[in-house]
Write a protein that holds these residues in place. Structure first.
Motif, PDB file in Angstrom:
ATOM      1  N   SER A  73      15.991 -69.627 -34.917  1.00 10.07           N
ATOM      2  CA  SER A  73      16.605 -69.046 -33.724  1.00 10.07           C
ATOM      3  C   SER A  73      17.097 -67.635 -34.064  1.00 10.07           C
ATOM      4  O   SER A  73      17.346 -67.309 -35.229  1.00 10.07           O
ATOM      5  N   LYS A  74      17.230 -66.817 -33.055  1.00 10.05           N
ATOM      6  CA  LYS A  74      17.774 -65.466 -33.257  1.00 10.05           C
ATOM      7  C   LYS A  74      19.169 -65.567 -33.858  1.00 10.05           C
ATOM      8  O   LYS A  74      19.532 -64.794 -34.744  1.00 10.05           O
ATOM      9  N   ALA A  75      19.953 -66.547 -33.399  1.00 11.17           N
ATOM     10  CA  ALA A  75      21.312 -66.711 -33.908  1.00 11.17           C
ATOM     11  C   ALA A  75      21.310 -66.975 -35.414  1.00 11.17           C
ATOM     12  O   ALA A  75      22.113 -66.398 -36.152  1.00 11.17           O
ATOM     13  N   MET A  76      20.399 -67.840 -35.885  1.00  5.70           N
ATOM     14  CA  MET A  76      20.341 -68.135 -37.318  1.00  5.70           C
ATOM     15  C   MET A  76      19.838 -66.925 -38.093  1.00  5.70           C
ATOM     16  O   MET A  76      20.361 -66.592 -39.151  1.00  5.70           O
ATOM     17  N   ALA A  77      18.837 -66.251 -37.571  1.00  7.79           N
ATOM     18  CA  ALA A  77      18.332 -65.046 -38.233  1.00  7.79           C
ATOM     19  C   ALA A  77      19.433 -63.992 -38.330  1.00  7.79           C
ATOM     20  O   ALA A  77      19.602 -63.354 -39.374  1.00  7.79           O
ATOM     21  N   ASP A  78      20.204 -63.828 -37.262  1.00  3.99           N
ATOM     22  CA  ASP A  78      21.310 -62.867 -37.267  1.00  3.99           C
ATOM     23  C   ASP A  78      22.410 -63.284 -38.240  1.00  3.99           C
ATOM     24  O   ASP A  78      23.110 -62.434 -38.805  1.00  3.99           O
TER      25      ASP A  78
END
Length: 132
Positions: A73-78
């Motif tokens: 997810s974008k959240a995990m990547a961020d």
């Protein structure tokens, strides 16, 4: 490599090994394997094969969101900007409250509530073969 850089790298490695050993000493890999069954529908810790979630082989010390063939997810990547590596402490916090630590994560699991379960799962993730 300079002596001071070698010393610093040696100290960092020793500290990392001490943390891993401490986590294993606090937890029981055999019991962790039992608790991990809650995670096994989405993850594996014994083979580098992704399921709904990424595999967790070698997760302690591995980069966050670093399994090349998994779409995070974008959240995990961020989250990698804040926590670049899965340390024992980072796993402890995440296993207790995935959505609290990474707001917007795809992980649906609410988290482990018991300190003993968290310590045992971390011991198992540190060395899955210890559960055999």
């Amino acid at each position: 490599m300079s002596k001071s850089l070698s010393f610093i790298l040696g100290m960092a490695l020793s500290a990392g090994l001490a943390l891993t050993s401490a986590a294993r000493a606090d937890g029981d890999a055999v019991e962790g394997a039992k608790v991990f069954k809650k995670c096994a529908a989405c993850h594996t810790a014994s083979e580098p094969k992704n399921r709904v979630g990424p595999h967790l082989v070698g997760i302690v010390g591995r980069g966050v969101a670093s399994v090349a063939d998994y779409k995070y997810s974008k959240a995990m990547a961020d989250h990698t900007a804040e926590v670049p590596v899965w340390t024992v402490e980072a796993l402890d916090a995440y296993l207790r409250s995935p959505k609290g630590v990474v707001k917007g994560t795809k992980m649906a699991f609410a988290g482990l509530k018991k300190d003993e379960d968290v310590a045992n799962v971390i011991a198992y993730l540190t060395d899955p073969s210890a559960a055999n």
